[in-house]
Design a protein around this motif. Structure first.
Motif, PDB file in Angstrom:
ATOM      1  N   TYR A   1       0.809  -0.865  -0.052  1.00 50.82           N
ATOM      2  CA  TYR A   1      -0.116   0.263   0.118  1.00 50.82           C
ATOM      3  C   TYR A   1       0.714   1.284  -0.049  1.00 50.82           C
ATOM      4  O   TYR A   1      -0.229   2.162  -0.296  1.00 50.82           O
ATOM      5  CB  TYR A   1      -0.984  -0.053   1.463  1.00 50.82           C
ATOM      6  N   SER A   2       2.044   0.868   0.414  1.00 55.72           N
ATOM      7  CA  SER A   2       2.688   2.345   0.799  1.00 55.72           C
ATOM      8  C   SER A   2       3.968   1.999   0.323  1.00 55.72           C
ATOM      9  O   SER A   2       4.727   1.220   0.287  1.00 55.72           O
ATOM     10  CB  SER A   2       2.970   2.884   2.217  1.00 55.72           C
ATOM     11  N   HIS A   3       4.769   3.246  -0.290  1.00 53.15           N
ATOM     12  CA  HIS A   3       6.753   2.569  -0.097  1.00 53.15           C
ATOM     13  C   HIS A   3       6.612   1.774  -1.611  1.00 53.15           C
ATOM     14  O   HIS A   3       7.719   1.072  -1.715  1.00 53.15           O
ATOM     15  CB  HIS A   3       7.709   2.129   0.538  1.00 53.15           C
ATOM     16  N   LYS A   4       5.889   2.313  -2.720  1.00 56.24           N
ATOM     17  CA  LYS A   4       6.059   1.362  -3.899  1.00 56.24           C
ATOM     18  C   LYS A   4       7.276   1.157  -4.888  1.00 56.24           C
ATOM     19  O   LYS A   4       7.332   0.093  -4.834  1.00 56.24           O
ATOM     20  CB  LYS A   4       4.718   1.000  -4.553  1.00 56.24           C
TER      21      LYS A   4
ATOM     22  N   ASP B   1       0.785   4.838  -8.530  1.00 54.32           N
ATOM     23  CA  ASP B   1       0.248   5.324  -7.665  1.00 54.32           C
ATOM     24  C   ASP B   1      -1.255   5.017  -7.655  1.00 54.32           C
ATOM     25  O   ASP B   1      -1.532   4.181  -6.252  1.00 54.32           O
ATOM     26  CB  ASP B   1       0.343   6.755  -7.619  1.00 54.32           C
ATOM     27  N   GLN B   2      -1.534   5.227  -8.930  1.00 56.79           N
ATOM     28  CA  GLN B   2      -3.136   4.972  -9.248  1.00 56.79           C
ATOM     29  C   GLN B   2      -2.784   2.575  -9.179  1.00 56.79           C
ATOM     30  O   GLN B   2      -4.582   2.161  -8.883  1.00 56.79           O
ATOM     31  CB  GLN B   2      -3.509   5.266 -10.764  1.00 56.79           C
ATOM     32  N   GLY B   3      -2.431   2.441  -9.514  1.00 54.19           N
ATOM     33  CA  GLY B   3      -2.200   0.521  -9.421  1.00 54.19           C
ATOM     34  C   GLY B   3      -2.380  -0.156  -8.397  1.00 54.19           C
ATOM     35  O   GLY B   3      -1.655   0.808  -7.020  1.00 54.19           O
ATOM     36  N   GLU B   4      -2.904  -1.123  -7.690  1.00 56.85           N
ATOM     37  CA  GLU B   4      -2.222  -2.153  -7.271  1.00 56.85           C
ATOM     38  C   GLU B   4      -0.882  -2.489  -7.124  1.00 56.85           C
ATOM     39  O   GLU B   4      -1.562  -3.574  -7.942  1.00 56.85           O
ATOM     40  CB  GLU B   4      -3.876  -2.607  -6.543  1.00 56.85           C
ATOM     41  N   LEU B   5      -0.146  -2.346  -6.058  1.00 52.46           N
ATOM     42  CA  LEU B   5       1.231  -3.852  -6.476  1.00 52.46           C
ATOM     43  C   LEU B   5       0.937  -4.661  -5.329  1.00 52.46           C
ATOM     44  O   LEU B   5       0.786  -4.538  -4.091  1.00 52.46           O
ATOM     45  CB  LEU B   5       1.844  -2.744  -5.765  1.00 52.46           C
TER      46      LEU B   5
END
Length: 151
Positions: free
Chosen positions: A7-10, A32-36
């Motif tokens: 969710y963060s620090h991708k 940022d707009q995607g889910e990693l």
């Protein structure tokens, strides 16, 4: 093997992301707009994928990569299978890729079929030639696989 969403620090996974898309400013367009999602084995990030929602139950894989020491062990397939289960409203899963035979074979083996091309995408959007498997990528090939909600 564990798959978890980040969710963060991708950007901490940039080394893996660059395996799937070798130009950082292109990754910045969707990260940022995607889910990693990261697949870990023995505490090591072995593979990743970034997915965006197109709309109407359609999801697009924007980036997927497996670290070289972990390739050919089914981790890419595991990520795609995970995505199909993770999005129960999925009517279709899309992916845009280059014309590398190995990459296209991978997606075809997973049930993806070509439905569109964007001519000269790689020539117009990257600041250097992109080579994959000895092939210079020119057109973006879009493939899709029906999802569980397509029936």
């Amino acid at each position: 093997m564990v798959i978890r969403q980040i969710y963060s620090h991708k950007k901490a996974y940039l080394d893996l992301l660059l395996l799937g898309d070798e130009q950082e400013d292109m990754i910045d367009r969707y990260l940022d707009q995607g889910e990693l999602f990261v697949l870990e084995t023995n505490g090591t990030a072995a593979a990743e994928c970034v997915v965006t929602q197109v709309g109407g139950g359609i999801y697009e894989i924007k980036n997927i990569a497996v670290s070289p020491p972990y390739q050919r062990r089914g981790f890419g397939r595991a990520l795609v299978d995970f995505l199909i289960r993770h999005y129960p409203d999925c009517t279709a899963l899309w992916v845009g890729t280059g014309e590398s035979p190995a990459t296209l074979d991978f997606y075809h083996a997973l049930g993806f079929r070509e439905f569109r091309r964007v001519k000269d995408f790689f020539l117009q959007n990257y600041d250097h030639p992109i080579l994959e498997g000895g092939v210079q990528l020119k057109d973006m090939v879009y493939l899709k696989r029906e999802g569980p909600a397509s029936s």
